[in-house]
Design an enzyme around this catalytic site. Structure first.
Site: not given
Length: 142
Positions: A49-51
């Site tokens: 969910g993190c870029a």
């Protein structure tokens, strides 16, 4: 201890009026954090969910709601390493029971980060908070 260390960051943010200076402070906090050994950059430690690439390793001492929880973390992006450092400063050393009842998002909002991070960075920070909450809830249940 965690809350007191976090209050120092809150105080620093109040002193630093310019957001560029605040970003630099967050990045500096990340640079001061010991990097995770490459061997711990595993899929199981990865926060989805993190870029950016983000890894968080929980360490739990004890069992149940009184267990003390700490996290180590790392990222391939400087600002995200800094966000990990800020998050760790607030949550490390707290008990699982405390973390289950703590509104971590509201605590971080005291810094105004929620208004100054990109949508991707905000989503990533929420994913890291979700990981903390998941570990705390699992630990508290024993």
């Amino acid at each position: 201890m965690a809350a007191a260390d976090f209050e120092e960051i809150v105080d620093a943010f109040e002193f630093l009026e310019d957001w560029e200076d605040r970003y630099r402070h967050v990045i500096d906090l990340g640079r001061e954090m010991d990097p995770l050994p490459e061997a711990l950059h595993t899929e199981g430690a990865k926060v989805h969910g993190c870029a950016s690439q983000v890894w968080m390793i929980p360490r739990v001492q004890g069992t149940g709601p009184e267990a003390v929880v700490t996290f180590d973390g790392d990222s391939d992006a400087l600002i995200v390493r800094g966000l990990i450092a800020v998050l760790r400063t607030r949550v490390n050393g707290e008990t699982a029971g405390t973390l289950c009842n703590l509104d971590i998002v509201a605590e971080l909002a005291r810094l105004g980060l929620d208004k100054h991070l990109s949508a991707q960075r905000s989503n990533g920070l929420r994913a890291m908070v979700a990981r903390v909450r998941e570990i705390a809830e699992t630990t508290a249940k024993g």
